[in-house]
Design a protein around this motif. Sequence first.
Motif, PDB file in Angstrom:
ATOM      1  N   GLY A   1     -13.928   9.837   7.177  1.00 60.00           N
ATOM      2  CA  GLY A   1     -15.048  10.685   7.564  1.00 60.00           C
ATOM      3  C   GLY A   1     -16.344  10.147   6.990  1.00 60.00           C
ATOM      4  N   TRP A   2     -17.443  10.829   7.337  1.00 57.58           N
ATOM      5  CA  TRP A   2     -18.753  10.343   6.921  1.00 57.58           C
ATOM      6  C   TRP A   2     -18.939  10.371   5.405  1.00 57.58           C
ATOM      7  CZ3 TRP A   2     -21.589   7.238   9.478  1.00 57.58           C
ATOM      8  CH2 TRP A   2     -21.583   7.269  10.875  1.00 57.58           C
ATOM      9  N   GLN A   3     -18.352  11.353   4.723  1.00 53.86           N
ATOM     10  CA  GLN A   3     -18.494  11.387   3.265  1.00 53.86           C
ATOM     11  C   GLN A   3     -17.895  10.141   2.633  1.00 53.86           C
ATOM     12  OE1 GLN A   3     -17.006  14.912   1.287  1.00 53.86           O
ATOM     13  NE2 GLN A   3     -17.069  13.937  -0.727  1.00 53.86           N
ATOM     14  N   LEU A   4     -16.741   9.702   3.162  1.00 51.08           N
ATOM     15  CA  LEU A   4     -16.113   8.490   2.634  1.00 51.08           C
ATOM     16  C   LEU A   4     -16.919   7.247   2.988  1.00 51.08           C
ATOM     17  CD1 LEU A   4     -12.323   9.152   3.332  1.00 51.08           C
ATOM     18  CD2 LEU A   4     -13.609   9.508   1.221  1.00 51.08           C
ATOM     19  N   VAL A   5     -17.537   7.248   4.162  1.00 55.74           N
ATOM     20  CA  VAL A   5     -18.386   6.112   4.542  1.00 55.74           C
ATOM     21  C   VAL A   5     -19.580   6.013   3.590  1.00 55.74           C
ATOM     22  CG1 VAL A   5     -19.898   5.181   6.333  1.00 55.74           C
ATOM     23  CG2 VAL A   5     -17.674   6.170   6.965  1.00 55.74           C
ATOM     24  N   TRP A   6     -20.201   7.165   3.278  1.00 58.50           N
ATOM     25  CA  TRP A   6     -21.316   7.177   2.326  1.00 58.50           C
ATOM     26  C   TRP A   6     -20.853   6.721   0.948  1.00 58.50           C
ATOM     27  CZ3 TRP A   6     -26.330   7.172   2.915  1.00 58.50           C
ATOM     28  CH2 TRP A   6     -26.903   7.722   4.067  1.00 58.50           C
ATOM     29  N   LEU A   7     -19.696   7.230   0.504  1.00 59.48           N
ATOM     30  CA  LEU A   7     -19.181   6.841  -0.803  1.00 59.48           C
ATOM     31  C   LEU A   7     -18.933   5.336  -0.845  1.00 59.48           C
ATOM     32  CD1 LEU A   7     -18.061   7.484  -3.604  1.00 59.48           C
ATOM     33  CD2 LEU A   7     -15.860   8.038  -2.530  1.00 59.48           C
ATOM     34  N   ALA A   8     -18.304   4.800   0.189  1.00 59.49           N
ATOM     35  CA  ALA A   8     -18.057   3.354   0.246  1.00 59.49           C
ATOM     36  C   ALA A   8     -19.367   2.572   0.253  1.00 59.49           C
ATOM     37  CB  ALA A   8     -17.224   3.011   1.483  1.00 59.49           C
ATOM     38  N   GLY A   9     -20.364   3.092   0.975  1.00 62.23           N
ATOM     39  CA  GLY A   9     -21.668   2.426   1.008  1.00 62.23           C
ATOM     40  C   GLY A   9     -22.330   2.390  -0.356  1.00 62.23           C
ATOM     41  N   LEU A  10     -22.232   3.495  -1.093  1.00 63.19           N
ATOM     42  CA  LEU A  10     -22.803   3.533  -2.442  1.00 63.19           C
ATOM     43  C   LEU A  10     -22.081   2.559  -3.374  1.00 63.19           C
ATOM     44  CD1 LEU A  10     -23.231   7.400  -2.809  1.00 63.19           C
ATOM     45  CD2 LEU A  10     -25.083   5.720  -2.623  1.00 63.19           C
ATOM     46  N   LEU A  11     -20.764   2.524  -3.284  1.00 63.92           N
ATOM     47  CA  LEU A  11     -19.997   1.623  -4.134  1.00 63.92           C
ATOM     48  C   LEU A  11     -20.191   0.158  -3.737  1.00 63.92           C
ATOM     49  CD1 LEU A  11     -16.611   3.586  -4.385  1.00 63.92           C
ATOM     50  CD2 LEU A  11     -18.419   3.451  -6.100  1.00 63.92           C
ATOM     51  N   ALA A  12     -20.510  -0.071  -2.471  1.00 67.72           N
ATOM     52  CA  ALA A  12     -20.695  -1.442  -1.995  1.00 67.72           C
ATOM     53  C   ALA A  12     -21.879  -2.130  -2.662  1.00 67.72           C
ATOM     54  CB  ALA A  12     -20.870  -1.456  -0.480  1.00 67.72           C
ATOM     55  N   ILE A  13     -22.866  -1.355  -3.105  1.00 66.20           N
ATOM     56  CA  ILE A  13     -24.060  -1.956  -3.717  1.00 66.20           C
ATOM     57  C   ILE A  13     -23.715  -2.663  -5.028  1.00 66.20           C
ATOM     58  CG2 ILE A  13     -26.360  -1.500  -4.656  1.00 66.20           C
ATOM     59  CD1 ILE A  13     -26.483   0.897  -2.659  1.00 66.20           C
ATOM     60  N   PRO A  14     -23.141  -1.965  -6.026  1.00 62.48           N
ATOM     61  CA  PRO A  14     -22.767  -2.707  -7.251  1.00 62.48           C
ATOM     62  C   PRO A  14     -21.681  -3.738  -7.001  1.00 62.48           C
ATOM     63  CG  PRO A  14     -21.893  -0.461  -7.310  1.00 62.48           C
ATOM     64  CD  PRO A  14     -22.844  -0.521  -6.158  1.00 62.48           C
ATOM     65  N   TYR A  15     -20.806  -3.461  -6.049  1.00 61.21           N
ATOM     66  CA  TYR A  15     -19.721  -4.396  -5.752  1.00 61.21           C
ATOM     67  C   TYR A  15     -20.265  -5.713  -5.208  1.00 61.21           C
ATOM     68  CZ  TYR A  15     -15.235  -5.999  -3.800  1.00 61.21           C
ATOM     69  OH  TYR A  15     -14.105  -6.716  -3.496  1.00 61.21           O
ATOM     70  N   PHE A  16     -21.209  -5.636  -4.277  1.00 62.00           N
ATOM     71  CA  PHE A  16     -21.802  -6.849  -3.719  1.00 62.00           C
ATOM     72  C   PHE A  16     -22.502  -7.659  -4.807  1.00 62.00           C
ATOM     73  CE2 PHE A  16     -25.240  -9.271  -1.819  1.00 62.00           C
ATOM     74  CZ  PHE A  16     -24.626  -9.875  -0.741  1.00 62.00           C
ATOM     75  N   VAL A  17     -23.272  -6.973  -5.655  1.00 59.82           N
ATOM     76  CA  VAL A  17     -24.030  -7.656  -6.709  1.00 59.82           C
ATOM     77  C   VAL A  17     -23.089  -8.360  -7.685  1.00 59.82           C
ATOM     78  CG1 VAL A  17     -25.564  -7.315  -8.684  1.00 59.82           C
ATOM     79  CG2 VAL A  17     -26.028  -6.130  -6.537  1.00 59.82           C
ATOM     80  N   THR A  18     -22.066  -7.648  -8.151  1.00 67.24           N
ATOM     81  CA  THR A  18     -21.174  -8.261  -9.137  1.00 67.24           C
ATOM     82  C   THR A  18     -20.265  -9.322  -8.512  1.00 67.24           C
ATOM     83  OG1 THR A  18     -19.572  -6.437  -8.876  1.00 67.24           O
ATOM     84  CG2 THR A  18     -21.187  -6.254 -10.658  1.00 67.24           C
ATOM     85  N   THR A  19     -19.962  -9.175  -7.223  1.00 71.39           N
ATOM     86  CA  THR A  19     -19.201 -10.223  -6.543  1.00 71.39           C
ATOM     87  C   THR A  19     -19.993 -11.523  -6.501  1.00 71.39           C
ATOM     88  OG1 THR A  19     -17.991  -8.644  -5.162  1.00 71.39           O
ATOM     89  CG2 THR A  19     -18.092 -10.902  -4.373  1.00 71.39           C
ATOM     90  N   MET A  20     -21.285 -11.420  -6.229  1.00 72.56           N
ATOM     91  CA  MET A  20     -22.133 -12.607  -6.230  1.00 72.56           C
ATOM     92  C   MET A  20     -22.212 -13.227  -7.622  1.00 72.56           C
ATOM     93  SD  MET A  20     -23.083 -13.118  -3.132  1.00 72.56           S
ATOM     94  CE  MET A  20     -24.424 -14.294  -3.329  1.00 72.56           C
ATOM     95  N   ILE A  21     -22.255 -12.380  -8.651  1.00 71.60           N
ATOM     96  CA  ILE A  21     -22.261 -12.896 -10.023  1.00 71.60           C
ATOM     97  C   ILE A  21     -20.961 -13.629 -10.317  1.00 71.60           C
ATOM     98  CG2 ILE A  21     -22.255 -12.226 -12.464  1.00 71.60           C
ATOM     99  CD1 ILE A  21     -24.089  -9.875 -11.665  1.00 71.60           C
ATOM    100  N   GLY A  22     -19.847 -13.010  -9.931  1.00 66.73           N
ATOM    101  CA  GLY A  22     -18.551 -13.647 -10.156  1.00 66.73           C
ATOM    102  C   GLY A  22     -18.426 -14.971  -9.428  1.00 66.73           C
ATOM    103  N   GLN A  23     -18.936 -15.029  -8.193  1.00 63.14           N
ATOM    104  CA  GLN A  23     -18.882 -16.283  -7.437  1.00 63.14           C
ATOM    105  C   GLN A  23     -19.721 -17.361  -8.109  1.00 63.14           C
ATOM    106  OE1 GLN A  23     -18.666 -17.177  -2.905  1.00 63.14           O
ATOM    107  NE2 GLN A  23     -20.785 -16.700  -3.322  1.00 63.14           N
ATOM    108  N   ALA A  24     -20.870 -16.971  -8.652  1.00 64.74           N
ATOM    109  CA  ALA A  24     -21.721 -17.941  -9.337  1.00 64.74           C
ATOM    110  C   ALA A  24     -21.050 -18.480 -10.599  1.00 64.74           C
ATOM    111  CB  ALA A  24     -23.056 -17.291  -9.698  1.00 64.74           C
TER     112      ALA A  24
END
Length: 250
Positions: A197-220
Amino acid sequence: MPDVLSAALDLPGFWWLVATIAAAGIVRGFTGFGTALIFVPVAGLFLPPAHVVAVITLTGLASTAALLPRAWGQADRREVSLLVLAALPMVPLGLFIMDRLDALTVRWVVTGIAGGTLIALVSGWRFSGKVRLPGLLGIGAVAGVIGGMTGLTGPAVILFYLAGRAAAQSVRANTILFLAALDVVIVANLLLRGFAGWQLVWLAGLLAIPYFVTTMIGQALFDPTRERLYRYAAFTVIGLAVVSGMPVWS
């Protein structure tokens, strides 16, 4: 602020989920795996199984943008395609099983699979020789069932690659490519079955922000010459997540 966004922010344990997905991003960035093994046991403390599967797979799409371009050129795309083709029809079966199990049982299954995977990796279990077509299809099928049932999309393939003799760069690229494809398959099935549902989509979107940033750090941070360091750092984080997410604590 949309009501569904507010509800996502007010979710009990929201900041634990943020911290967990951030740690998982670092591990995923430099090893190519580990997100679900870290996130799913902890998320199970706060969310029902169907929501855990939805959030981890929706959030996982964020790492695809960060990791897939480099992995695409380094992976064995033919081999990964066979794994994905075998997993594709098995995801609905995994979702079917998950939908009929109670939440506590699913959490114990998650603990068993994640803990067993970690023990196998830490023990140094290895095999020699080449896995042929039936073996590849079997590994992909198992990954599809487990991914749909628990959100743990990687254990079967992680064991397959890390127990072999492939170099860290190849393991990382193949795993990234497979997990990206399986995330898309699971998300499509979740949407078709009405689990996301939309609440889970919003939750995933919020979590995606720190996840994307730290994934890029890990790749570096990734350096193929420091393979042992990466593996044991990942094992430590996974172990902490498995222990903290055990059903005995709640």
